[in-house]
Structures are given as structure tokens and as C-alpha cells.
Design a protein around this motif. Structure first.
Motif, PDB file in Angstrom:
ATOM      1  N   GLU A   1       0.765  -1.151  -0.059  1.00  0.00           N
ATOM      2  CA  GLU A   1       0.167  -0.130  -0.001  1.00  0.00           C
ATOM      3  C   GLU A   1       1.010   1.247   0.008  1.00  0.00           C
ATOM      4  OE1 GLU A   1      -2.349  -0.303   3.388  1.00  0.00           O
ATOM      5  OE2 GLU A   1      -3.568  -1.919   2.589  1.00  0.00           O
ATOM      6  N   VAL A   2       2.207   1.054  -0.036  1.00  0.00           N
ATOM      7  CA  VAL A   2       2.946   2.345   0.195  1.00  0.00           C
ATOM      8  C   VAL A   2       2.851   3.133  -1.053  1.00  0.00           C
ATOM      9  CG1 VAL A   2       5.420   3.097   0.370  1.00  0.00           C
ATOM     10  CG2 VAL A   2       4.697   1.107   1.740  1.00  0.00           C
ATOM     11  N   GLN A   3       3.004   2.900  -2.213  1.00  0.00           N
ATOM     12  CA  GLN A   3       2.929   3.494  -3.378  1.00  0.00           C
ATOM     13  C   GLN A   3       1.608   4.400  -3.230  1.00  0.00           C
ATOM     14  OE1 GLN A   3       3.260   1.599  -7.073  1.00  0.00           O
ATOM     15  NE2 GLN A   3       2.931   3.251  -8.411  1.00  0.00           N
ATOM     16  N   GLN A   4       0.464   3.906  -3.232  1.00  0.00           N
ATOM     17  CA  GLN A   4      -0.880   4.493  -3.382  1.00  0.00           C
ATOM     18  C   GLN A   4      -0.598   5.739  -2.106  1.00  0.00           C
ATOM     19  OE1 GLN A   4      -4.311   2.163  -3.087  1.00  0.00           O
ATOM     20  NE2 GLN A   4      -5.581   4.129  -3.031  1.00  0.00           N
ATOM     21  N   ALA A   5      -0.238   5.354  -1.018  1.00  0.00           N
ATOM     22  CA  ALA A   5      -0.247   6.357   0.325  1.00  0.00           C
ATOM     23  C   ALA A   5       0.607   7.350  -0.052  1.00  0.00           C
ATOM     24  CB  ALA A   5       0.139   5.560   1.432  1.00  0.00           C
ATOM     25  N   ALA A   6       1.847   7.038  -0.856  1.00  0.00           N
ATOM     26  CA  ALA A   6       2.674   8.003  -1.006  1.00  0.00           C
ATOM     27  C   ALA A   6       2.227   9.121  -1.965  1.00  0.00           C
ATOM     28  CB  ALA A   6       4.054   7.522  -1.073  1.00  0.00           C
ATOM     29  N   GLU A   7       1.770   8.552  -3.061  1.00  0.00           N
ATOM     30  CA  GLU A   7       0.987   9.311  -4.067  1.00  0.00           C
ATOM     31  C   GLU A   7       0.073  10.384  -3.757  1.00  0.00           C
ATOM     32  OE1 GLU A   7       0.389   6.344  -7.118  1.00  0.00           O
ATOM     33  OE2 GLU A   7       2.324   6.448  -8.054  1.00  0.00           O
TER      34      GLU A   7
ATOM     35  N   ILE B   1       8.824   7.242  -6.406  1.00  0.00           N
ATOM     36  CA  ILE B   1       7.714   8.492  -6.489  1.00  0.00           C
ATOM     37  C   ILE B   1       8.358   9.858  -6.066  1.00  0.00           C
ATOM     38  CG2 ILE B   1       5.960   9.236  -4.757  1.00  0.00           C
ATOM     39  CD1 ILE B   1       5.234   6.154  -4.359  1.00  0.00           C
ATOM     40  N   ALA B   2       9.513   9.795  -5.275  1.00  0.00           N
ATOM     41  CA  ALA B   2      10.214  11.086  -4.888  1.00  0.00           C
ATOM     42  C   ALA B   2      10.978  11.583  -6.351  1.00  0.00           C
ATOM     43  CB  ALA B   2      11.265  10.893  -3.966  1.00  0.00           C
ATOM     44  N   GLU B   3      11.560  10.799  -7.021  1.00  0.00           N
ATOM     45  CA  GLU B   3      12.121  11.295  -8.392  1.00  0.00           C
ATOM     46  C   GLU B   3      10.985  11.682  -9.287  1.00  0.00           C
ATOM     47  OE1 GLU B   3      14.535   8.275  -9.880  1.00  0.00           O
ATOM     48  OE2 GLU B   3      16.048   8.676  -8.239  1.00  0.00           O
TER      49      GLU B   3
ATOM     50  N   GLN C   1       9.555  15.058  -8.170  1.00  0.00           N
ATOM     51  CA  GLN C   1      10.529  16.126  -7.765  1.00  0.00           C
ATOM     52  C   GLN C   1      10.607  16.713  -6.248  1.00  0.00           C
ATOM     53  OE1 GLN C   1      13.129  17.427 -10.426  1.00  0.00           O
ATOM     54  NE2 GLN C   1      12.705  15.145 -10.421  1.00  0.00           N
ATOM     55  N   SER C   2      10.473  15.730  -5.292  1.00  0.00           N
ATOM     56  CA  SER C   2      10.333  15.826  -3.945  1.00  0.00           C
ATOM     57  C   SER C   2      11.338  15.227  -3.252  1.00  0.00           C
ATOM     58  CB  SER C   2       9.007  15.353  -3.169  1.00  0.00           C
ATOM     59  OG  SER C   2       7.833  15.878  -3.914  1.00  0.00           O
ATOM     60  N   LEU C   3      12.172  15.798  -2.594  1.00  0.00           N
ATOM     61  CA  LEU C   3      13.208  15.310  -1.725  1.00  0.00           C
ATOM     62  C   LEU C   3      12.920  14.124  -0.646  1.00  0.00           C
ATOM     63  CD1 LEU C   3      16.303  16.004  -0.877  1.00  0.00           C
ATOM     64  CD2 LEU C   3      15.373  17.277   1.152  1.00  0.00           C
ATOM     65  N   LEU C   4      13.718  13.342  -0.606  1.00  0.00           N
ATOM     66  CA  LEU C   4      13.441  12.241   0.296  1.00  0.00           C
ATOM     67  C   LEU C   4      14.558  11.749   1.210  1.00  0.00           C
ATOM     68  CD1 LEU C   4      12.019   9.330   0.939  1.00  0.00           C
ATOM     69  CD2 LEU C   4      13.012   8.151  -0.807  1.00  0.00           C
ATOM     70  N   VAL C   5      14.181  12.071   2.572  1.00  0.00           N
ATOM     71  CA  VAL C   5      15.207  11.840   3.343  1.00  0.00           C
ATOM     72  C   VAL C   5      14.803  10.630   4.464  1.00  0.00           C
ATOM     73  CG1 VAL C   5      16.373  12.844   5.736  1.00  0.00           C
ATOM     74  CG2 VAL C   5      15.951  14.145   3.454  1.00  0.00           C
ATOM     75  N   THR C   6      15.594   9.909   4.942  1.00  0.00           N
ATOM     76  CA  THR C   6      15.207   8.548   5.533  1.00  0.00           C
ATOM     77  C   THR C   6      15.758   8.546   7.097  1.00  0.00           C
ATOM     78  OG1 THR C   6      16.880   6.989   5.163  1.00  0.00           O
ATOM     79  CG2 THR C   6      15.184   7.364   3.394  1.00  0.00           C
ATOM     80  N   SER C   7      15.458   7.706   8.024  1.00  0.00           N
ATOM     81  CA  SER C   7      16.116   7.127   9.093  1.00  0.00           C
ATOM     82  C   SER C   7      16.821   5.808   8.948  1.00  0.00           C
ATOM     83  CB  SER C   7      14.960   7.094  10.039  1.00  0.00           C
ATOM     84  OG  SER C   7      14.201   7.944  10.409  1.00  0.00           O
TER      85      SER C   7
ATOM     86  N   GLU D   1      19.791  14.930  -6.902  1.00  0.00           N
ATOM     87  CA  GLU D   1      19.752  15.809  -8.193  1.00  0.00           C
ATOM     88  C   GLU D   1      18.521  15.283  -8.794  1.00  0.00           C
ATOM     89  OE1 GLU D   1      21.368  18.264  -9.414  1.00  0.00           O
ATOM     90  OE2 GLU D   1      23.058  18.581  -8.041  1.00  0.00           O
ATOM     91  N   ARG D   2      18.375  13.827  -8.829  1.00  0.00           N
ATOM     92  CA  ARG D   2      17.237  13.265  -9.511  1.00  0.00           C
ATOM     93  C   ARG D   2      15.965  13.558  -8.885  1.00  0.00           C
ATOM     94  NH1 ARG D   2      21.085   8.734  -9.316  1.00  0.00           N
ATOM     95  NH2 ARG D   2      20.217   7.930  -7.861  1.00  0.00           N
ATOM     96  N   MET D   3      16.237  14.381  -7.934  1.00  0.00           N
ATOM     97  CA  MET D   3      14.694  14.906  -7.077  1.00  0.00           C
ATOM     98  C   MET D   3      14.689  16.365  -7.398  1.00  0.00           C
ATOM     99  SD  MET D   3      15.207  12.479  -3.686  1.00  0.00           S
ATOM    100  CE  MET D   3      15.346  10.801  -3.890  1.00  0.00           C
TER     101      MET D   3
END
Length: 320
Positions: free
Chosen positions: A201-207, A232-234, A237-243, A301-303
Motif C-alpha cells: 500500500e506504500v505507493q498509493q499512500a505516498a502518491e 515516487i520522490a523522483e 521532484q520531492s526530496l526524500l530523507v530517511t532514518s 539531483e534526480r529529485m
């Protein structure tokens, strides 16, 4: 509270008896369980094995170490916990919150040591960090959420909205998400959330989130779908930062995270103390304090984002 109180002296006595058979620790038996395969939890387990070996407990020599992985399936996890409860293992190790909860529900007569549990109090595993109060203790991967969100702003000061996808089945993820909303308000960021029951379900939630950046918590379900989050971030064009530092290798822009191998070593040291007679009820939960800042300029850069030189200079590691 999942865990019931247990006399620590009884546990210590059982362990000392087990370790004394044969005149040394030859009879020590440990059963471990994770929630699923991904690099961070694998690094914790590797650190535990390394730390135990450094302390003289070598798997296949003077230690019997069993390891099970339900690959995220709750019914399989419950079955593993019940099998372990019926075994004669001296001590149990749980990697992540769901395995710790599953073991604590069915085992009260022997020690359980967890790792990578963000909030063991909220999870019902311990009374408090300082005084666990029962047969469960371990190490927490609790991270400073405000510092993680600040990383997003340091990389891209124009960010106004941050999206978080998290698992509704992991109490640690819910606690982190709530903390992120509060921290975001203090930093002037609007944090929007979407929940999932499983990784499909991650893709639908993120989108569904219209945000400037995404932030991934310490959340096994979402981390297992990191490649989807990167795509999805690419696309957006949204920055993706993780833990999760290993997610930066996959394509996240940056991570401020626990050093998971070090957490494994720290957990192993706690296991050894308990095997040698320490009472879990009086052994404080430890927070893994060694943080790692990893960046991937190419992924950023890709984001559509360029990581500033001053941020790159602060990185412990650069990939990509």
C-alpha cells in the motif's frame, strides 16, 4: 501492558544454572527473531553475533543461536513466538517492535532482550526506560525527530510540507509520526501523514500526499518498499530523507540514522550481562547514541535538489 511482572532473581538463577552446566557457558541457548529482512535489522543481528563472539559466546561452539524470520507475516511471527515459548532456550532476542511484543505475550519466565524498538514503553514492553520492571529490556533506536526534519531544511530551505507514510501496525511508527507533527510545527513545517497496513500500500499512500519532501521513519514496513518511495520522490521532484542509512544506497537523498551495527554490539553487551546474572527488571533500556549522517548527492539531483556544500561537509559518508 503486555509483559507481566517476573521475579528477577528467578531469571538470574535459571541463567546461572544454565551457564554453570559443564563448568562454563557451554549450555547457553539463545533464540532470536526479526520481523523481516532489510539491511538495518540485518546489521543489528550481525552486530549481536559479533559482540557475543567477542565476549566468548561463539555460535556452534559454546553457544546455540537460533534465528527465525517471518518476513513480515504476523501469523508466522505468532507461531515462532509460541514455538520459542515451548523451547528450553535460556534467553530470547527480538529485532524490532512486533517480534518483541509477540515474545512478551507468551514468555514471562526467561529474559527477552530487544533491539531496534523505538518506544518500548508505548509498545507495552517495559514500565520505563530506567526500570523495565519485568523480564524484558533492550536497546532503543529512538532518534531526535526534530534534528531529522532540520536536515530536510538544511538541504532545501524552501520545503514547507513534508509527507510521512507509516505503518498503522507498528506502534513505534505511530509514536514517531506524532512526534514529527509536533516537531514540524516548531520548525514551521506542515507534516502530512498517510498510513498503510502493508508494503503493497506504500505507493498509493505516498502518491496521495502533495508535499515538497518525504521523510521515512524507523518503520520496517515502509523501509521494505524504499525503492518505490525513491521512484515516487523522483517522479514528483520531492526530496526524500530517511532514518535508514542503507536506503541512501538505494536512492534516498540523505539519512540521519542509528548506527545499526553499533546497536547490535551494544545489545550483545546487554545480553552478556544478563546471561551472567543481571536482572532484566533492573537493567535500563539503552538508547543507541551513535548517529550517522549519510548523503547521496546524485539521488538528490534526480529529485531536483542540490545538496549544499556545507551540508555535504557534515556528512559521515557520501554515496552515489
Amino acid at each position: 501492558m503486555i509483559r507481566r511482572a517476573l521475579a528477577g532473581a528467578c531469571i538470574a538463577g535459571l541463567l546461572l544454572t544454565a551457564c554453570a552446566e559443564g563448568g562454563d557457558e557451554s549450555s547457553v541457548s539463545i533464540s532470536a527473531v526479526t520481523i523481516m529482512s532489510h539491511p538495518s535489522l540485518d546489521a543489528v543481528y550481525d552486530g549481536i553475533r559479533e559482540g557475543l563472539a567477542d565476549a566468548g559466546y561463539v555460535d556452534g561452539d559454546n553457544l546455540s543461536l537460533e534465528f527465525q524470520n517471518p518476513q513480515g507475516d504476523q501469523s508466522t511471527l505468532t507461531s515462532i513466538a509460541n514455538t520459542y515459548a515451548a523451547s528450553d532456550a535460556d534467553l530470547f532476542v527480538a529485532l524490532a517492535t512486533p517480534p518483541a511484543q509477540a515474545l512478551a505475550q507468551v514468555i514471562q519466565d526467561r529474559p527477552i532482550v530487544f533491539a531496534s524498538v523505538t518506544d518500548p514503553v508505548a509498545a507495552g514492553l517495559v514500565d520505563s526506560f530506567e526500570a523495565p520492571g519485568g523480564n524484558v529490556t533492550g536497546t532503543s533506536d529512538q532518534l531526535p525527530t526534530d534534528e531529522q526534519l532540520r536536515v530536510i531544511l538544511e538541504i532545501d530551505p524552501t520545503v514547507e510540507t513534508v509527507g510521512i507514510v507509516y505503518s498503522s501496525a507498528e506502534v513505534n511508527a505511530q509514536v514517531q509520526a506524532e512526534a514529527a507533527v509536533v516537531a514540524g510545527n516548531e520548525l514551521g513545517i506542515t507534516v502530512e501523514t498517510a498510513t498503510v497496513a502493508n508494503s503493497s500500500e506504500v505507493q498509493q499512500a505516498a502518491e496521495s500526499l502533495d508535499v515538497d519532501a518525504y521523510f521515512i521513519l524507523v518503520d520496517n514496513t515502509v523501509v521494505s518498499a524504499m525503492a518505490t518511495m525513491v521512484q515516487i520522490a523522483e517522479d514528483k521532484q520531492s526530496l526524500l530523507v530517511t532514518s535508514d542509512p542503507d536506503s541512501v544506497e538505494i536512492g534516498a537523498a540523505a539519512a540521519l540514522s542509528t548506527d545499526y551495527r553499533s546497536q547490535g554490539l551494544q545489545t550483545a553487551a546487554m545480553i552478556v550481562r544478563i546471561l551472567e546474572g543481571a536482572d532484566p527488571a533492573e537493567t535500563p533500556v539503552e538508547v543507541q547514541e551513535s548517529l550517522e549522517f549519510v548523503v547521496n548527492p546524485s539521488a538528490a539531483e534526480r529529485m531536483g535538489v542540490t545538496i549544499p556544500d556545507e551540508v555535504l561537509a557534515k556528512a559521515d559518508r557520501t554515496v552515489g
